[in-house]
Motif scaffolding. Structure first.
Motif, short mmCIF file in Angstrom:
data_model
loop_
_atom_site.label_atom_id
_atom_site.label_comp_id
_atom_site.label_asym_id
_atom_site.label_seq_id
_atom_site.Cartn_x
_atom_site.Cartn_y
_atom_site.Cartn_z
N MET B 1 0.50 -0.98 -0.01
CA MET B 1 -0.19 -0.17 0.01
C MET B 1 0.85 1.13 0.15
O MET B 1 1.92 1.07 1.01
N SER B 2 0.61 2.41 -0.75
CA SER B 2 1.05 3.77 -0.54
C SER B 2 1.31 4.37 0.77
O SER B 2 0.19 4.03 0.90
N VAL B 3 2.68 4.88 1.17
CA VAL B 3 2.65 6.55 2.23
C VAL B 3 2.18 7.43 1.57
O VAL B 3 3.44 7.63 0.95
N ILE B 4 1.77 8.19 2.22
CA ILE B 4 1.76 9.98 1.81
C ILE B 4 1.87 9.57 3.60
O ILE B 4 0.97 9.77 4.55
N LYS B 5 3.42 10.93 2.70
CA LYS B 5 3.75 11.49 4.77
C LYS B 5 2.09 13.15 4.29
O LYS B 5 2.28 13.67 3.76
N THR B 6 1.73 12.60 5.96
CA THR B 6 1.28 14.02 6.36
C THR B 6 2.22 15.58 5.97
O THR B 6 3.73 15.07 6.53
N GLU B 7 1.81 16.37 5.81
CA GLU B 7 2.25 18.18 6.08
C GLU B 7 2.03 18.69 6.93
O GLU B 7 0.59 18.04 7.04
N PRO B 8 2.20 19.80 7.37
CA PRO B 8 1.95 20.94 8.49
C PRO B 8 0.92 21.54 7.82
O PRO B 8 0.99 21.18 6.29
N LEU B 9 -0.49 21.86 8.15
CA LEU B 9 -1.43 22.77 7.35
C LEU B 9 -0.92 24.43 7.56
O LEU B 9 -0.84 24.48 8.41
N THR B 10 -1.47 24.53 6.02
CA THR B 10 -0.37 26.14 6.21
C THR B 10 -1.16 26.72 5.42
O THR B 10 -1.61 26.24 3.71
N ALA B 11 -1.34 27.75 4.72
CA ALA B 11 -2.52 28.66 4.39
C ALA B 11 -1.92 28.42 2.71
O ALA B 11 -3.02 28.03 1.42
N ASP B 12 -0.55 28.41 2.69
CA ASP B 12 -0.56 28.48 1.11
C ASP B 12 -0.08 27.00 0.72
O ASP B 12 -0.66 27.04 -0.38
N ALA B 13 -0.15 25.88 1.75
CA ALA B 13 -0.17 24.38 1.12
C ALA B 13 -1.36 24.13 0.34
O ALA B 13 -2.07 23.27 -0.17
N PHE B 14 -2.18 25.03 0.85
CA PHE B 14 -3.95 24.70 1.15
C PHE B 14 -4.31 25.40 0.49
O PHE B 14 -5.60 24.45 -0.02
N ALA B 15 -4.17 26.01 0.01
CA ALA B 15 -5.23 27.48 -0.75
C ALA B 15 -5.75 26.94 -2.42
O ALA B 15 -6.67 26.88 -2.84
N PRO B 16 -4.84 26.01 -3.04
CA PRO B 16 -5.79 25.21 -4.52
C PRO B 16 -7.48 24.36 -3.24
O PRO B 16 -7.99 24.24 -4.57
N PHE B 17 -6.96 23.84 -1.78
CA PHE B 17 -8.29 23.32 -1.59
C PHE B 17 -9.18 23.93 -0.98
O PHE B 17 -10.31 23.79 -0.38
N GLY B 18 -8.53 25.31 -0.22
CA GLY B 18 -10.11 25.88 0.59
C GLY B 18 -9.03 27.16 1.46
O GLY B 18 -8.02 26.93 1.20
N ASP B 19 -9.18 26.95 2.78
CA ASP B 19 -8.66 27.89 3.53
C ASP B 19 -8.25 27.79 4.63
O ASP B 19 -9.31 26.30 5.04
N VAL B 20 -7.69 28.66 5.41
CA VAL B 20 -7.28 27.58 7.05
C VAL B 20 -7.75 28.25 7.76
O VAL B 20 -7.81 30.08 7.46
N LEU B 21 -8.74 28.68 8.74
CA LEU B 21 -9.52 29.13 9.59
C LEU B 21 -8.53 29.39 10.89
O LEU B 21 -9.05 28.20 12.18
N GLU B 22 -7.78 30.50 11.03
CA GLU B 22 -7.31 30.24 12.31
C GLU B 22 -6.78 31.85 12.12
O GLU B 22 -6.57 32.74 12.38
N ALA B 23 -5.96 32.32 13.94
CA ALA B 23 -5.93 33.53 13.98
C ALA B 23 -4.32 33.09 13.95
O ALA B 23 -3.44 33.34 15.23
N ALA B 24 -3.25 33.25 12.72
CA ALA B 24 -2.10 33.40 12.16
C ALA B 24 -2.07 34.93 11.83
O ALA B 24 -2.84 35.76 10.90
#
Lengths: 161, 161
Positions: B1-24
């Motif tokens: 089974m292929s393994v996908i490594k997690t990434e930290p959630l950042t606004a830039d990395a997530f932008a194609p998928f949606g918005d990060v809701l945070e007090a940053a």
């Protein structure tokens, strides 16, 4: 200064002011092969004819009880939901409207896991977390009006457990 | 089974998928006499011509890493925001669309205090908290359509730190 005792936040007690957002009782449906309960569509949202929904994040300074309440406000053009992003108690103060001014103040302690949605026009105090980080998601009206009325309480009241 | 490594959630990395809701970063405005920061209108909400916004509460079974991901889904008729009601990490899996099927899966670990808003039509895994109580407020489309497409991953993939 008059003292107002806090009450536990319950859906029935809060109904004249808004909705309690919580996973209480059985979920309305089970999704994701039973791994997730959904308490469905629990807020009476209202953004008026010219507004739209938005999600903002608020971070507020934690307060202590007893708390001196010297101002109420309301949003004439839309509902406003406060969703705590931490498992902490927090304080919410509200009042019925009495001819354009706030009537008797009531104070509720939200338990961990409880958010609220304030009905359009409900008098309420500013966001008052009781613990750090004081972080909330807020679902309210995005629009071009000021959407704010303020009413100083003179004299102020004291909120206490 | 292929393994996908997690990434930290950042606004830039997530932008194609949606918005990060945070007090940053700095708040967009200070309200309540400076006692509250407002990070204003941070979600690209979209409920389509026939839908409206709703707030629901989800409580999901916590999962462990490594996690076996065998299904993605998407909501063709509206955006969907997940707001954690606890200060815990949680897992979110997404994929770009590739001709009506999911492309390569990406996995993000949301830090405490981070919610997301998925853009309409974004492929994503079911809600996967990593800790109890697994409680989230969800802002999504209320409407009369099923608003759901599912895509089984065969073979499944493994999500690991």
């Amino acid at each position: 200064m008059s003292v107002i005792k806090t009450e536990p936040l319950t859906a029935d007690a809060f109904a004249p002011f808004g909705d309690v957002l919580e996973a209480a009782g059985d979920p309305d449906l089970l999704i994701n092969a039973g791994a997730c309960g959904r308490w469905h569509d629990r807020a009476r949202l209202d953004f008026g004819p010219d507004g739209r929904a938005g999600i903002s994040v608020f971070r507020a300074t934690p307060r202590d009880l007893p708390y001196r309440l010297d101002l109420l406000e309301r949003h004439p053009d839309g509902s406003q939901a406060f969703i705590p992003m931490a498992q902490d108690e927090w304080l919410i103060t509200v009042a019925p409207d009495a001819g354009g001014a706030p009537g008797p103040v009531r104070a509720f302690i939200a338990a961990p896991g409880q958010g609220v949605n304030l009905l359009r026009g409900t008098w309420h105090g500013v966001l008052t977390p009781l613990h750090a980080p004081g972080l909330f998601a807020v679902v309210d009206r995005i629009g071009s009006t000021a959407n704010l009325r303020e009413f100083p309480l003179d004299p102020p009241v004291t909120i206490a457990r």
